[in-house]
Write an enzyme that holds these catalytic residues in place. Structure first.
Site, PDB file in Angstrom:
ATOM      1  N   GLY A   1       0.868  -1.174   0.000  1.00 10.15           N
ATOM      2  CA  GLY A   1       0.000   0.000   0.000  1.00 10.15           C
ATOM      3  C   GLY A   1       0.904   1.222   0.000  1.00 10.15           C
ATOM      4  O   GLY A   1       1.868   1.284  -0.791  1.00 10.15           O
TER       5      GLY A   1
ATOM      6  N   GLY B   1       4.490   0.333   2.176  1.00 10.75           N
ATOM      7  CA  GLY B   1       5.164  -0.793   1.532  1.00 10.75           C
ATOM      8  C   GLY B   1       5.647  -0.438   0.136  1.00 10.75           C
ATOM      9  O   GLY B   1       6.762  -0.803  -0.260  1.00 10.75           O
TER      10      GLY B   1
ATOM     11  N   LYS C   1       7.061   5.031  20.722  1.00 10.72           N
ATOM     12  CA  LYS C   1       6.243   5.309  19.525  1.00 10.72           C
ATOM     13  C   LYS C   1       4.776   5.067  19.842  1.00 10.72           C
ATOM     14  O   LYS C   1       3.889   5.788  19.375  1.00 10.72           O
ATOM     15  CB  LYS C   1       6.718   4.423  18.360  1.00 10.72           C
ATOM     16  CG  LYS C   1       5.967   4.638  17.053  1.00 10.72           C
ATOM     17  CD  LYS C   1       6.820   5.294  15.980  1.00 10.72           C
ATOM     18  CE  LYS C   1       6.033   5.927  14.848  1.00 10.72           C
ATOM     19  NZ  LYS C   1       5.740   5.069  13.735  1.00 10.72           N
TER      20      LYS C   1
ATOM     21  N   ASN D   1      -2.767  17.466  14.051  1.00 10.68           N
ATOM     22  CA  ASN D   1      -1.923  17.092  15.195  1.00 10.68           C
ATOM     23  C   ASN D   1      -1.570  18.286  16.082  1.00 10.68           C
ATOM     24  O   ASN D   1      -1.565  18.189  17.309  1.00 10.68           O
ATOM     25  CB  ASN D   1      -0.625  16.433  14.706  1.00 10.68           C
ATOM     26  CG  ASN D   1      -0.890  15.118  13.989  1.00 10.68           C
ATOM     27  OD1 ASN D   1      -2.026  14.663  13.905  1.00 10.68           O
ATOM     28  ND2 ASN D   1       0.164  14.513  13.452  1.00 10.68           N
TER      29      ASN D   1
ATOM     30  N   SER E   1      -3.570  12.943  11.157  1.00 14.66           N
ATOM     31  CA  SER E   1      -2.984  11.656  11.545  1.00 14.66           C
ATOM     32  C   SER E   1      -3.572  10.535  10.696  1.00 14.66           C
ATOM     33  O   SER E   1      -4.653  10.668  10.103  1.00 14.66           O
ATOM     34  CB  SER E   1      -3.246  11.374  13.026  1.00 14.66           C
ATOM     35  OG  SER E   1      -4.590  10.983  13.201  1.00 14.66           O
TER      36      SER E   1
HETATM   37  N1  LIG Z   1       1.656   5.525   5.382  1.00 15.21           N
HETATM   38  C1  LIG Z   1       2.626   6.007   6.175  1.00 15.21           C
HETATM   39  O1  LIG Z   1       3.165   7.104   5.927  1.00 15.21           O
HETATM   40  C2  LIG Z   1       3.084   5.232   7.380  1.00 15.21           C
HETATM   41  C3  LIG Z   1       2.439   4.067   7.776  1.00 15.21           C
HETATM   42  N2  LIG Z   1       2.900   3.378   8.885  1.00 15.21           N
HETATM   43  C4  LIG Z   1       2.269   2.136   9.290  1.00 15.21           C
HETATM   44  O2  LIG Z   1       2.475   1.187   8.248  1.00 15.21           O
HETATM   45  C5  LIG Z   1       1.368   0.269   8.180  1.00 15.21           C
HETATM   46  C6  LIG Z   1       0.767   0.330   6.774  1.00 15.21           C
HETATM   47  O3  LIG Z   1       0.236   1.622   6.579  1.00 15.21           O
HETATM   48  P1  LIG Z   1      -0.161   2.155   5.125  1.00 15.21           P
HETATM   49  O4  LIG Z   1       0.853   1.766   4.141  1.00 15.21           O
HETATM   50  O5  LIG Z   1      -0.483   3.587   5.280  1.00 15.21           O
HETATM   51  O6  LIG Z   1      -1.507   1.325   4.860  1.00 15.21           O
HETATM   52  P2  LIG Z   1      -2.157   0.935   3.454  1.00 15.21           P
HETATM   53  O7  LIG Z   1      -3.566   0.528   3.734  1.00 15.21           O
HETATM   54  O8  LIG Z   1      -1.897   2.002   2.448  1.00 15.21           O
HETATM   55  O9  LIG Z   1      -1.292  -0.334   2.985  1.00 15.21           O
HETATM   56  C7  LIG Z   1      -1.522  -1.655   3.383  1.00 15.21           C
HETATM   57  C8  LIG Z   1      -1.699  -2.454   2.110  1.00 15.21           C
HETATM   58  O10 LIG Z   1      -1.628  -3.825   2.398  1.00 15.21           O
HETATM   59  C9  LIG Z   1      -2.519  -4.467   1.487  1.00 15.21           C
HETATM   60  N3  LIG Z   1      -2.829  -5.811   1.987  1.00 15.21           N
HETATM   61  C10 LIG Z   1      -3.395  -6.152   3.175  1.00 15.21           C
HETATM   62  N4  LIG Z   1      -3.526  -7.488   3.247  1.00 15.21           N
HETATM   63  C11 LIG Z   1      -3.050  -7.988   2.078  1.00 15.21           C
HETATM   64  C12 LIG Z   1      -2.941  -9.307   1.544  1.00 15.21           C
HETATM   65  N5  LIG Z   1      -3.344 -10.363   2.216  1.00 15.21           N
HETATM   66  N6  LIG Z   1      -2.398  -9.449   0.303  1.00 15.21           N
HETATM   67  C13 LIG Z   1      -1.969  -8.391  -0.390  1.00 15.21           C
HETATM   68  N7  LIG Z   1      -2.048  -7.112   0.055  1.00 15.21           N
HETATM   69  C14 LIG Z   1      -2.589  -6.925   1.276  1.00 15.21           C
HETATM   70  C15 LIG Z   1      -3.714  -3.554   1.477  1.00 15.21           C
HETATM   71  O11 LIG Z   1      -4.531  -3.812   0.356  1.00 15.21           O
HETATM   72  C16 LIG Z   1      -3.042  -2.183   1.420  1.00 15.21           C
HETATM   73  O12 LIG Z   1      -2.821  -1.799   0.085  1.00 15.21           O
HETATM   74  C17 LIG Z   1       0.391   0.716   9.277  1.00 15.21           C
HETATM   75  O13 LIG Z   1       0.648  -0.010  10.458  1.00 15.21           O
HETATM   76  C18 LIG Z   1       0.744   2.194   9.475  1.00 15.21           C
HETATM   77  O14 LIG Z   1       0.386   2.662  10.759  1.00 15.21           O
HETATM   78  C19 LIG Z   1       3.994   3.796   9.598  1.00 15.21           C
HETATM   79  C20 LIG Z   1       4.653   4.932   9.239  1.00 15.21           C
HETATM   80  C21 LIG Z   1       4.239   5.765   8.130  1.00 15.21           C
HETATM   81  C1  LIG Z   2       3.496  10.433  13.888  1.00 16.01           C
HETATM   82  C2  LIG Z   2       2.030  10.451  13.469  1.00 16.01           C
HETATM   83  C3  LIG Z   2       1.169  10.772  14.647  1.00 16.01           C
HETATM   84  C4  LIG Z   2       1.980  11.544  12.443  1.00 16.01           C
HETATM   85  O1  LIG Z   2       0.708  11.932  12.086  1.00 16.01           O
HETATM   86  C5  LIG Z   2       1.662   9.092  12.933  1.00 16.01           C
HETATM   87  O2  LIG Z   2       2.451   8.152  13.040  1.00 16.01           O
HETATM   88  C6  LIG Z   2       0.338   8.785  12.349  1.00 16.01           C
HETATM   89  O3  LIG Z   2      -0.372   9.677  11.914  1.00 16.01           O
HETATM   90  O4  LIG Z   2       0.017   7.585  12.328  1.00 16.01           O
END
Ligand SMILES: NC(=O)C1=CN([C@@H]2O[C@H](COP(=O)(O)OP(=O)(O)OC[C@H]3O[C@@H](n4cnc5c(N)ncnc54)[C@H](O)[C@@H]3O)[C@@H](O)[C@H]2O)C=CC1
Ligand SMILES: CC(C)(CO)C(=O)C(=O)O
Length: 293
Positions: free
Chosen positions: A9, A12, A177, A195, A246
């Site tokens: 997503g 990733g 975190k 935030n 957030s």
């Molecule tokens: N987006 C960001 O900037 C940040 C995200 N995170 C953390 O990273 C994690 C992911 O967040 P995002 O990337 O924003 O979420 P997202 O929802 O954009 O990405 C997750 C992806 O995994 C896919 N997925 C789930 N199960 C699957 C399966 N069985 N087979 C294939 N694909 C599958 C979903 O379809 C989705 O596209 C969360 O825990 C989030 O809190 C941490 C730091 C920054």
């Molecule tokens: C650090 C912060 C709080 C930034 O928005 C975040 O990790 C989130 O939104 O999930």
């Protein structure tokens, strides 16, 4: 290094795209994104620009050196099941919330590294991910201490120009975190505020108390996280990301399930009334929307 990114997503795709500059990367994601990446490659735009050509598929491959797990926390168990037949040397979770690496360690034979990530990512559409902020990956042994495996993975990330620190105190970092996410995500999602709006008024107390409750739970778990350290961390991040909406606020705005279970829900016992209340409210909203049982 041969890396499978499970959950292509936002985060990733960004990390997979950055790692593909130096390594063999396979993105595992959903059909439309996978098809576009296969046909035209993956475009990374925003704060980092690159077009890369990783492999992409909708199911897990037979083997990889590392599985980078980037699904939402509530999908970790399903990700572990999907990776059960993949021959792996290690897994690394960069998800928010507590317990993801434990779930991976329990379900899979490979050792599970722990990590945090402050890069910002947004999937713009099939085949394109925006880097919304250059941050840092911190990774290490999930129980803390030195780890040659973590050193090897850290060196591979650095080789691909991903800002990375290998740390020997991952338990404390994960709890800190968690304090930040517990204090920011749920209040901003429930009040529909940015935030920075948590820094003043009554809500500032609520944010600090949520963070202190997490610090108390960390200490009960044997991790040295003081109330001051938790409060400083949550205030520092709220200030640095003042204009952010957030991730939990974005989930609520898009009527998607939130990660509250693995953030506030981890510390929602009788000694943590603020986190318990935040958890109950978000779960009630998810239930009403049919997003959970
Ligand atoms: N987006 C960001 O900037 C940040 C995200 N995170 C953390 O990273 C994690 C992911 O967040 P995002 O990337 O924003 O979420 P997202 O929802 O954009 O990405 C997750 C992806 O995994 C896919 N997925 C789930 N199960 C699957 C399966 N069985 N087979 C294939 N694909 C599958 C979903 O379809 C989705 O596209 C969360 O825990 C989030 O809190 C941490 C730091 C920054
Ligand atoms: C650090 C912060 C709080 C930034 O928005 C975040 O990790 C989130 O939104 O999930």
């Amino acid at each position: 290094m041969d890396v499978v990114v499970f959950g292509a997503g936002s985060l990733g795709s960004l990390l997979g795209g950055l790692l593909a500059r130096a390594h063999d990367v396979t993105l595992v994601g959903r059909h439309r994104h996978v098809e576009r990446v296969r046909r035209e490659g993956l475009r990374v735009t925003g704060a980092v620009e690159a077009t890369v050509f990783p492999d992409a598929r909708t199911d897990a491959p037979a083997s990889a050196d590392l599985a980078l797990v980037t699904v939402k926390a509530y999908d970790t168990a399903a990700a572990a099941s999907a990776l059960a037949d993949t021959d792996l040397d290690a897994t690394l979770s960069l998800q928010n919330g507590l317990g993801n690496e434990r779930r991976l360690a329990e379900a899979l034979d490979a050792p599970a590294l722990a990590g945090t990530c402050t890069y910002g990512a947004r999937l713009v559409g099939p085949g394109e991910v925006a880097c919304t902020g250059v941050g840092e990956v911190v990774l290490g042994a999930r129980e803390g201490g030195a780890s040659t495996l973590a050193d090897r993975v850290g060196a591979a990330f650095t080789e691909a120009d991903v800002a990375t620190t290998v740390a020997d105190d991952m338990p404390r970092r994960l709890w800190e975190k968690l304090a930040v996410n517990a204090g920011i995500n749920a209040p901003t999602a429930l009040a529909r505020i940015q935030n920075g709006s948590l820094l003043d008024g009554d809500v500032a107390d609520l944010t600090r108390t949520a963070a202190c409750e997490v610090a108390a739970a960390a200490r009960a778990d044997g991790v040295d996280l003081t109330d001051d350290a938790a409060v400083n961390a949550v205030e520092r991040v709220a200030r640095a990301t003042a204009d952010n909406r957030s991730s939990m606020l974005q989930d609520v705005e898009k009527a998607r399930r939130t990660e509250v279970d693995s953030i506030n829900g981890v510390v929602s016992g009788p000694d943590a009334p603020v986190n318990r209340t935040l958890t109950a409210l978000l779960r009630a909203w998810e239930r009403e929307r049919g997003l959970r049982e």
